[in-house]
Design a protein around this motif. Structure first.
Motif, PDB file in Angstrom:
ATOM      1  N   GLN A   1       1.411   6.318  -9.209  1.00 17.20           N
ATOM      2  CA  GLN A   1       0.696   5.642  -8.412  1.00 17.20           C
ATOM      3  C   GLN A   1      -0.632   5.023  -9.179  1.00 17.20           C
ATOM      4  O   GLN A   1      -1.104   5.482 -10.131  1.00 17.20           O
ATOM      5  CB  GLN A   1       0.068   6.489  -7.317  1.00 17.20           C
ATOM      6  CG  GLN A   1      -0.909   7.745  -7.625  1.00 17.20           C
ATOM      7  CD  GLN A   1      -2.327   7.351  -7.579  1.00 17.20           C
ATOM      8  OE1 GLN A   1      -2.675   6.610  -6.715  1.00 17.20           O
ATOM      9  NE2 GLN A   1      -3.007   7.909  -8.371  1.00 17.20           N
TER      10      GLN A   1
ATOM     11  N   PHE B   1      -3.620   3.757  -6.982  1.00 16.89           N
ATOM     12  CA  PHE B   1      -4.479   3.362  -5.963  1.00 16.89           C
ATOM     13  C   PHE B   1      -5.483   4.736  -5.664  1.00 16.89           C
ATOM     14  O   PHE B   1      -6.261   4.521  -4.911  1.00 16.89           O
ATOM     15  CB  PHE B   1      -3.792   2.937  -4.866  1.00 16.89           C
ATOM     16  CG  PHE B   1      -3.118   4.043  -4.083  1.00 16.89           C
ATOM     17  CD1 PHE B   1      -3.535   4.984  -3.087  1.00 16.89           C
ATOM     18  CD2 PHE B   1      -1.628   4.189  -4.426  1.00 16.89           C
ATOM     19  CE1 PHE B   1      -2.665   5.748  -2.341  1.00 16.89           C
ATOM     20  CE2 PHE B   1      -0.952   5.015  -3.857  1.00 16.89           C
ATOM     21  CZ  PHE B   1      -1.584   6.014  -2.786  1.00 16.89           C
TER      22      PHE B   1
ATOM     23  N   LYS C   1       0.525   4.843   0.078  1.00 19.66           N
ATOM     24  CA  LYS C   1      -0.756   3.890   0.111  1.00 19.66           C
ATOM     25  C   LYS C   1      -1.020   3.586   1.374  1.00 19.66           C
ATOM     26  O   LYS C   1      -2.374   4.022   2.044  1.00 19.66           O
ATOM     27  CB  LYS C   1      -0.805   2.826  -0.908  1.00 19.66           C
ATOM     28  CG  LYS C   1      -2.102   2.158  -0.909  1.00 19.66           C
ATOM     29  CD  LYS C   1      -1.879   0.904  -1.896  1.00 19.66           C
ATOM     30  CE  LYS C   1      -3.072  -0.045  -1.753  1.00 19.66           C
ATOM     31  NZ  LYS C   1      -3.151  -0.873  -2.702  1.00 19.66           N
TER      32      LYS C   1
END
Length: 390
Positions: free
Chosen positions: A25, A27, A378
């Motif tokens: 990931q 974010f 997300k």
């Protein structure tokens, strides 16, 4: 990026899922809170060591604190020693709870992500928005189950790994509507297993296995009665050709482990204990079929790991069970069902699977779902942050 602390019971399937997510990931900026087991009553799993030594780039800091985990799920450890260790560590975790609260208050965290249902007590303690990942099925006989529901009602969001864990949520006991929720499959990355399949003979030699002329069947998971390990062994011994292998990977209660071992003295049933991550990928690379012996239709990480590795699975259930599991549909030709807890049914499927000549390690199927998982996580987290919580 958002700053977020992650509380985690960092072992087993939950730990594997979290570490895979952290490695891919981009974010979130994350502070990771890992469980400190006082007195080393419980050993740190290899995955914790991996997180410490090879910290994902998204992780800023790693804290070690006793976490108040709650064994409220089906198949929880039941031995006297495990229960004693559990209560000792839980008591110490509550003593350290003010330290946890101070840590969360002093940091500018947007929310707290809890990696397992067993951390539900932290929803009320954190005084922050919490997103909790439910990877387990709650034990309905559990004495404090109403408290579990009460805590979950206060979460900003709940993530269920599949339809079964979602369906098991007891909406009748809840006094408030189900919080913002979504079913999001675990993250999987099995490209190493695909790569190593070309070296299957070499892997067999590395693991000190005798040459195999028939199929390799594998069970991976806890050696626990609820997992039906003895049931799998009985069916395999009865039905499998002499030159096939059943490899049991995992650990568990010594008494039950000895019982399972006693069911077959033959060389074609092999207990390998707990393996490191790299060797687990090699097991999947050489496995033709991964079996599950659950009392009913359940998926779990091992099912998807086997399928993304290019292999096949033999699981309890029927075609009807697939209608609520869209992530399984692309692999339909590699899923073989038997009637739950029916040894004749499982024996028949094992025997038929032994005779099949199919391209087990098809390169046409994806080797993981990382991009999809990260995007779904997300979007869901962003949705949860916009919702007011109690």
């Amino acid at each position: 990026m958002s700053h977020v602390p992650l509380g985690s019971i960092f072992g087993g399937g939950a730990g594997n899922s979290l570490l895979t997510f952290l490695q891919h990931q981009d974010f979130l900026e994350i502070d990771l809170i890992l469980p400190l087991f006082i007195g080393h009553v419980l050993k740190w799993p290899e995955i914790i060591v991996q997180a410490r030594n090879q910290k994902p780039s998204s992780v800023r800091k790693i804290f070690f604190l006793p976490l108040p985990f709650d064994l409220c799920f089906e198949g929880a450890p039941s031995s006297y020693r495990a229960i004693n260790a559990y209560f000792v560590n839980k008591l110490i975790a509550y003593i350290f709870l003010p330290v946890m609260k101070k840590l969360l208050q002093n940091k500018n965290y947007r929310f707290v992500y809890l990696n397992s249902l067993v951390l539900h007590d932290l929803i009320r303690s954190s005084e922050k928005k919490c997103v909790l990942h439910i990877r387990e099925v709650v034990d309905y006989k559990y004495a404090r189950y109403p408290k579990v529901i009460k805590n979950l009602e206060q979460a900003a969001g709940l993530i269920f790994i599949d339809y079964r864990t979602y369906k098991a949520y007891d909406k009748d006991s809840a006094k408030a509507p189900l919080p913002c929720h979504r079913i999001i499959n675990n993250p999987f990355d099995m490209h190493l297993a695909r790569k190593w399949h070309k070296e299957k003979r070499k892997i067999i030699a590395e693991l000190n296995l005798t040459p195999v002329s028939e199929k390799i069947f594998v069970y991976i998971g806890n050696i626990h009665p609820i997992k039906g390990v003895d049931f799998i062994i009985k069916a395999f011994v009865y039905a499998a050709p002499p030159n096939s292998k059943l490899i049991i990977v995992g650990t568990g209660n010594n008494q039950y482990l000895e019982f399972c071992s006693s069911l077959s003295k033959k060389e074609n049933v092999i207990f390998m204990g707990m393996l490191k991550f790299a060797n687990m990928q090699k097991i999947y690379a050489m496995a033709d079929y991964v079996l599950r012996g659950d009392p009913d239709f359940r998926i779990g990480r091992t099912t998807f790991e086997a399928l993304y590795a290019g292999g096949s699975v033999i699981i309890p259930g029927c075609e009807e069970d697939l209608k609520n599991e869209p992530d399984l549909l692309p692999f339909r030709s590699r899923i073989f069902f038997y009637n739950p807890q029916d040894i004749d049914s499982l024996s028949k499927v094992i025997n038929e699977a032994s005779l099949l000549d199919i391209n087990i390690k098809s390169q046409e199927m994806p080797s993981g779902n990382i991009d999809k998982h990260c995007e779904e996580m997300k979007n869901f987290i962003q949705t949860c942050l916009l919702i007011k919580t109690p």
